[in-house]
Design a protein around this motif. Structure first.
Motif, PDB file in Angstrom:
ATOM      1  N   LEU A 115     -24.411 -45.162 -16.500  1.00  0.00           N
ATOM      2  CA  LEU A 115     -24.243 -45.438 -15.253  1.00  0.00           C
ATOM      3  C   LEU A 115     -23.669 -44.048 -15.026  1.00  0.00           C
ATOM      4  CD1 LEU A 115     -24.558 -46.091 -12.176  1.00  0.00           C
ATOM      5  CD2 LEU A 115     -21.600 -47.198 -12.405  1.00  0.00           C
ATOM      6  N   LEU A 116     -22.442 -43.849 -15.975  1.00  0.00           N
ATOM      7  CA  LEU A 116     -21.247 -42.122 -16.201  1.00  0.00           C
ATOM      8  C   LEU A 116     -22.417 -41.673 -15.851  1.00  0.00           C
ATOM      9  CD1 LEU A 116     -18.421 -43.573 -17.925  1.00  0.00           C
ATOM     10  CD2 LEU A 116     -18.228 -42.634 -16.094  1.00  0.00           C
ATOM     11  N   ILE A 117     -23.162 -41.551 -16.832  1.00  0.00           N
ATOM     12  CA  ILE A 117     -24.679 -40.059 -17.126  1.00  0.00           C
ATOM     13  C   ILE A 117     -24.952 -40.084 -15.737  1.00  0.00           C
ATOM     14  CG2 ILE A 117     -26.657 -39.775 -17.864  1.00  0.00           C
ATOM     15  CD1 ILE A 117     -26.188 -41.407 -20.605  1.00  0.00           C
ATOM     16  N   ALA A 118     -25.477 -40.846 -14.866  1.00  0.00           N
ATOM     17  CA  ALA A 118     -25.723 -40.745 -12.999  1.00  0.00           C
ATOM     18  C   ALA A 118     -24.813 -39.887 -13.225  1.00  0.00           C
ATOM     19  CB  ALA A 118     -26.293 -41.923 -12.928  1.00  0.00           C
ATOM     20  N   CYS A 119     -23.505 -40.325 -12.690  1.00  0.00           N
ATOM     21  CA  CYS A 119     -22.311 -39.949 -11.893  1.00  0.00           C
ATOM     22  C   CYS A 119     -22.204 -38.464 -12.642  1.00  0.00           C
ATOM     23  CB  CYS A 119     -20.836 -40.555 -12.378  1.00  0.00           C
ATOM     24  SG  CYS A 119     -21.826 -42.410 -11.425  1.00  0.00           S
ATOM     25  N   ILE A 120     -22.094 -37.617 -13.580  1.00  0.00           N
ATOM     26  CA  ILE A 120     -22.212 -36.756 -14.252  1.00  0.00           C
ATOM     27  C   ILE A 120     -23.645 -35.573 -13.271  1.00  0.00           C
ATOM     28  CG2 ILE A 120     -22.153 -35.359 -16.226  1.00  0.00           C
ATOM     29  CD1 ILE A 120     -21.223 -37.925 -17.822  1.00  0.00           C
ATOM     30  N   ASN A 121     -25.295 -36.463 -13.623  1.00  0.00           N
ATOM     31  CA  ASN A 121     -25.693 -35.417 -12.991  1.00  0.00           C
ATOM     32  C   ASN A 121     -25.466 -35.436 -12.221  1.00  0.00           C
ATOM     33  OD1 ASN A 121     -27.595 -35.970 -15.293  1.00  0.00           O
ATOM     34  ND2 ASN A 121     -28.865 -37.268 -14.855  1.00  0.00           N
ATOM     35  N   PHE A 122     -25.136 -35.842 -11.428  1.00  0.00           N
ATOM     36  CA  PHE A 122     -24.916 -35.403  -9.235  1.00  0.00           C
ATOM     37  C   PHE A 122     -23.280 -34.640  -9.323  1.00  0.00           C
ATOM     38  CE2 PHE A 122     -22.354 -36.250  -5.724  1.00  0.00           C
ATOM     39  CZ  PHE A 122     -23.166 -35.958  -4.452  1.00  0.00           C
ATOM     40  N   MET A 123     -22.725 -34.761 -10.513  1.00  0.00           N
ATOM     41  CA  MET A 123     -21.441 -33.788 -10.164  1.00  0.00           C
ATOM     42  C   MET A 123     -21.780 -32.457 -10.899  1.00  0.00           C
ATOM     43  SD  MET A 123     -18.395 -36.090 -11.816  1.00  0.00           S
ATOM     44  CE  MET A 123     -17.499 -35.439 -12.213  1.00  0.00           C
ATOM     45  N   LEU A 144     -17.569 -46.466  -5.187  1.00  0.00           N
ATOM     46  CA  LEU A 144     -16.569 -45.812  -5.868  1.00  0.00           C
ATOM     47  C   LEU A 144     -17.267 -44.560  -6.558  1.00  0.00           C
ATOM     48  CD1 LEU A 144     -16.236 -49.342  -7.674  1.00  0.00           C
ATOM     49  CD2 LEU A 144     -14.277 -47.834  -6.439  1.00  0.00           C
ATOM     50  N   ILE A 145     -19.218 -44.713  -6.161  1.00  0.00           N
ATOM     51  CA  ILE A 145     -19.208 -43.118  -7.170  1.00  0.00           C
ATOM     52  C   ILE A 145     -19.762 -42.596  -6.357  1.00  0.00           C
ATOM     53  CG2 ILE A 145     -21.859 -42.631  -7.624  1.00  0.00           C
ATOM     54  CD1 ILE A 145     -22.733 -45.544  -8.507  1.00  0.00           C
ATOM     55  N   GLY A 146     -19.536 -42.579  -5.096  1.00  0.00           N
ATOM     56  CA  GLY A 146     -19.635 -41.831  -3.728  1.00  0.00           C
ATOM     57  C   GLY A 146     -17.944 -40.673  -4.234  1.00  0.00           C
ATOM     58  N   LEU A 147     -16.922 -41.533  -4.230  1.00  0.00           N
ATOM     59  CA  LEU A 147     -15.574 -40.460  -5.026  1.00  0.00           C
ATOM     60  C   LEU A 147     -15.533 -40.632  -5.595  1.00  0.00           C
ATOM     61  CD1 LEU A 147     -12.238 -40.129  -3.343  1.00  0.00           C
ATOM     62  CD2 LEU A 147     -12.227 -42.916  -5.044  1.00  0.00           C
ATOM     63  N   GLY A 148     -16.185 -41.281  -6.821  1.00  0.00           N
ATOM     64  CA  GLY A 148     -15.675 -40.900  -8.330  1.00  0.00           C
ATOM     65  C   GLY A 148     -16.396 -39.597  -8.977  1.00  0.00           C
ATOM     66  N   ALA A 149     -18.314 -39.191  -8.805  1.00  0.00           N
ATOM     67  CA  ALA A 149     -18.832 -38.276  -8.486  1.00  0.00           C
ATOM     68  C   ALA A 149     -18.688 -37.106  -7.257  1.00  0.00           C
ATOM     69  CB  ALA A 149     -20.000 -38.508  -8.645  1.00  0.00           C
ATOM     70  N   GLY A 150     -18.202 -37.490  -6.168  1.00  0.00           N
ATOM     71  CA  GLY A 150     -17.881 -36.670  -6.240  1.00  0.00           C
ATOM     72  C   GLY A 150     -17.062 -36.384  -5.148  1.00  0.00           C
ATOM     73  N   CYS A 151     -15.892 -36.366  -5.946  1.00  0.00           N
ATOM     74  CA  CYS A 151     -14.808 -35.931  -5.803  1.00  0.00           C
ATOM     75  C   CYS A 151     -14.940 -34.103  -6.723  1.00  0.00           C
ATOM     76  CB  CYS A 151     -13.387 -36.207  -6.676  1.00  0.00           C
ATOM     77  SG  CYS A 151     -11.852 -36.352  -6.350  1.00  0.00           S
ATOM     78  N   TYR A 152     -14.986 -34.027  -7.602  1.00  0.00           N
ATOM     79  CA  TYR A 152     -14.882 -32.773  -8.385  1.00  0.00           C
ATOM     80  C   TYR A 152     -15.611 -31.877  -7.838  1.00  0.00           C
ATOM     81  CZ  TYR A 152     -15.682 -29.038 -11.636  1.00  0.00           C
ATOM     82  OH  TYR A 152     -16.081 -28.292 -12.191  1.00  0.00           O
ATOM     83  N   PRO A 153     -17.012 -32.169  -7.631  1.00  0.00           N
ATOM     84  CA  PRO A 153     -17.491 -31.462  -6.533  1.00  0.00           C
ATOM     85  C   PRO A 153     -17.363 -30.881  -4.864  1.00  0.00           C
ATOM     86  CG  PRO A 153     -18.868 -32.918  -7.220  1.00  0.00           C
ATOM     87  CD  PRO A 153     -17.566 -33.305  -7.282  1.00  0.00           C
TER      88      PRO A 153
END
Length: 803
Positions: A304-312, A397-406
């Motif tokens: 799941l973290l790998i997928a979120c990192i992809n998004f970022m 959670l994903i939207g906030l976590g993965a989208g926060c940095y971008p």
């Protein structure tokens, strides 16, 4: 305002289809893997929790150690359950299971069917375990000796309906009255039986505190601390064990049972911990291992973290395409907070769409996953309160976590620089590099771990375990032969292709019968010369049939009538006895005045009679009758023909009984089923993790190549070759992959060494495993980015300079 955010978010997803596809597909795969593993983990932790008194129910374990040999068993003496109920007010109730009869022949019309899921239980069974009754007596169905309780599926199989209370069931020639039909025992129970017979019909020497053969469970009253109650079990040893053991073991006080290196104690083990934390002799089924659960849980989180990192990574990489949008918005008065909300809304919507696709993938993949993991998980398991809450929270959670940095990255662009084309949006980002390293380090860890698991499995398959497991046919249900086992064996030995045969239920696999016993070096028995031993009754052809090796002395023989008082020991037993040459020496067993003297006539080479997770313990083979199974060694060239002829002999002796057979190597492999399942699941999820990482790498390579189009054109005009340009575009990514493998190496080495530590016999951890992981990761990364780099490198420089 929020409506505006939604509109803009939807337009961006729709107008940049390729970018949206990469993000949604990558996130969907990550969430799918996460949900499947969470379903698996949830199922593993749910075992036995369907019982209403699960949190107050405990199994009584016994720990015995004499002569330096320890036996940890899941069984207890027959009187201990009733004793605790009568002596201690903290005990609400108890129940015992007797599983020594591993099968019974049940008649269905003219056919006898060998059923293995049979057990004897106390009439208090329904006071301890929650087994809903669908027909018949729901309070005391096992009170009468001639009664039987069956499951709903067996009721339909043998009587065509669950309404069969009062019908007669024939088992091993005896007749039983069906007094109750219960729902099928859930798959997430650590035991699963179809036929429950009353304990009162068991032929047993009751009242012996020194013999442990019963799985015993107690329910403590609310508020009782089982750890504190465990201390009171020492009183049982003093009050009941010592009086029976003092004359046999020459004891002066009960303290001697737990003095020095000796130990004799009981302890309560929580019912809900059995499936994941218990691996003792006498388990009613093969349990799982909590290590596997935590490993899969870690895999789920990392994927799941790998997928979120992809998004970022993809979002920040694509920022160049949106810098002017950000600049114009800021010039028109949009503050940074509003921009952050906008980007977070976009990431949340992307996560929600990904979740919907992931749920669809889960539904489609669940049957295959169940087959792979040997589970019966339903889609409705997702409606478990905790899991459902996790699913609903995931997109936010994903939207906030993965989208926060971008969001923070893109909202900080300065309008003047942006509108002058000086954003530097895609300059080298150390943070983005760290994320890529994390992705491929995780992938490398999974690759290394998978290789190590399969090496250990291969080691198990190829190690010399001290016996020949190939081409040994095992026939179960031999009780149907009704005393004609030896006659049947001799008839089968006349078949061409049958080399030898043996009649015994004791086999060198953990699923076979076991019998712990104590032997002494001297006729005068005491704790100083007593040894806890596995003691098996076998016939004269046992060692030959199983392909074992006599290293000293001789095998049993029909020519020596004195062999009825002889014993063959293994090398571990010889070491425990301390004899340089044990042949001709005597050992003793039994209880005064019936002391049995046995002469050692042979030493058999150590063989692994349990799984390779455990060291080989002392073992004694004695001549004796045991009709649990009949086994034959077959010629490799005539297996099919021999099996058909053996079945013909079986029919000739029994007629209407099912012919059930299997091979010893199948039972051997079954001992390592959990490891093989772990390996298969690890391969699949490692592949998916790499695929998800590659999606992000592909997206990054695409955007990097687009941003360097003019540079590539200039280089080609100045004479750079296609190969040189591909190298320039790839080298930064490949450098990150190498760093990732370097990071992964010590981590994977530590954890896999720890896992291998569960095996007494293990494979080596070779250096080339890390080299293989490096080559695989580099190859996968290069193939992924080469699609785009080759395309850009081959562009006409004129077109590149116009871009």
């Amino acid at each position: 305002m929020f409506r505006s955010y939604l509109k803009i978010a939807w337009r961006n997803l729709r107008n940049h289809k390729f970018h949206s596809f990469l993000n949604i597909f990558g996130l969907s795969l990550g969430i799918t893997c996460f949900l499947l593993i969470m379903l698996y983990v949830n199922d593993e932790f749910s075992y036995d929790r369907f019982n209403q008194k699960a949190e107050r129910t405990y199994r009584i374990n016994a720990d015995v150690k004499f002569g330096g040999v320890e036996q940890l068993v899941a069984v207890a003496p027959d009187p201990i359950g009733p004793t605790l109920k009568s002596d201690y007010p903290e005990v609400e109730d108890y129940v015992r299971f007797y599983t020594k009869e591993d099968s019974r022949l049940i008649r269905k019309g003219n056919e006898l069917i060998n059923e293995h899921r049979v057990v004897h239980a106390d009439s208090t069974l329904f006071n301890v375990f929650t087994l809903p009754v669908v027909a018949g007596n729901g309070t005391t169905p096992l009170n009468d000796a001639g009664s039987v309780v069956i499951t709903a599926s067996m009721a339909k199989k043998y009587f065509g309906s669950v309404n069969c209370v009062g019908e007669i069931l024939e088992a091993d020639g005896k007749h039983y009255k069906v007094t109750a039909v219960i729902k099928d025992i859930p798959a997430n129970a650590h035991f699963n039986f179809d036929f429950i017979f009353p304990m009162s019909e068991v032929d047993y020497e009751w009242g012996n505190f020194l013999s442990a053969n019963f799985q015993t469970y107690v329910v403590l009253k609310p508020g009782v601390d089982y750890l504190q109650f465990n201390k009171k079990l020492r009183q049982v040893v003093e009050k009941y064990i010592f009086p029976q053991a003092k004359d046999i073991m020459q004891l002066n006080s009960a303290d001697q049972l737990n003095r020095g290196d000796n130990r004799f104690e009981f302890n309560l083990f929580p019912l809900t911990d059995i499936h994941l934390y218990s691996d003792r002799q006498g388990e009613m089924s093969a349990n799982s291992n909590v290590q596997f659960v935590y490993i899969f849980l870690a895999i789920a989180i990392f994927i799941l973290l790998i997928a979120c990192i992809n998004f970022m990574n993809l979002s920040t990489a694509r920022s160049a395409a949106r810098v002017k949008e950000v600049g114009i918005r800021k010039v028109l008065g949009t503050d940074r907070t509003s921009l952050i909300y906008q980007f977070l809304t976009e990431s949340t919507i992307t996560s929600m769409i990904s979740l919907l696709f992931a749920l669809l993938f889960v539904i489609l993949m669940l049957p295959f996953f169940n087959q792979l993991a040997s589970k019966s998980i339903s889609v409705f398991n997702m409606f478990n309160a905790k899991l459902l809450l996790t699913i609903l929270a995931l997109p936010f959670l994903i939207g906030l976590g993965a989208g926060c940095y971008p969001a923070f990255f893109m909202s900080r662009f300065q309008p003047i620089k942006v509108l002058k084309g000086m954003s530097g949006a895609l300059r080298k980002s150390n943070f983005r590099n760290v994320l890529v390293i994390f992705q491929f380090a995780t992938s490398a860890i999974l690759i290394i771990s998978t290789i190590v698991v399969f090496r250990q499995l291969n080691f198990i398959q190829t190690k010399d375990v001290g016996f020949d497991k190939e081409q040994v046919l095992i026939i179960s249900g031999s009780v149907a032969l009704n005393g004609k086992e030896e006659l049947f064996k001799q008839e089968v030995l006349g078949i061409n292709g049958v080399k030898s045969g043996t009649v015994t239920g004791f086999l060198p696999v953990s699923t076979a019968q076991r019998k712990g016993w104590t032997y002494w070096k001297n006729a005068t028995m005491d704790l100083n010369n007593g040894i806890s031993v596995e003691s098996w009754n076998v016939d004269v052809d046992y060692i030959k049939t199983l392909g074992m090796q006599i290293v000293k002395g001789r095998d049993f023989s029909k020519e020596f009538t004195s062999d009825s008082g002889a014993v063959i020991i293994n090398e571990a037993m010889a070491r425990s006895l301390g004899y340089n040459d044990p042949i001709g020496q005597k050992i003793y067993t039994g209880a005064a005045p019936d002391i049995e003297e046995l002469k050692i006539i042979g030493v058999v080479k150590n063989f692994n009679y349990e799984s390779l997770r455990k060291n080989i313990g002392p073992l004694c083979l004695t001549l004796g009758k045991n009709n649990g199974l009949v086994s034959f060694r077959l010629s490799t060239s005539q297996v099919g023909t021999a099996v058909r002829q053996i079945e013909s002999k079986w029919r000739g002796n029994i007629g209407d009984a099912q012919f059930n057979y299997r091979f010893l190597d199948e039972d051997f492999n079954r001992m390592y089923y959990a490891e093989r399942r772990m390996g298969k699941i690890a391969v699949i999820f490692a592949s998916l993790a790499i695929l998800i990482a590659c999606i992000g790498l592909f997206g990054l390579a695409t955007y990097i190549a687009e941003q360097r189009t003019k540079e590539i054109g200039v280089r080609k005009v100045l004479g750079a070759s296609v190969g040189r340009i591909i190298f320039l575009l790839s080298v930064d990514f490949l450098r990150l992959v190498i760093i990732a493998v370097i990071v992964a190496a010590p981590i994977s080495y530590y954890f896999m060494n720890k896992w291998l530590g569960n095996f007494a016999y293990r494979s080596e951890f070779p250096w080339w495993v890390f080299l293989v992981a490096t080559v695989l990761c580099l190859s996968i990364a290069f193939i992924t980015i080469s699609f785009q780099t080759i395309k850009v490198a081959r562009l006409n420089p004129v077109k590149s300079l116009r871009a």
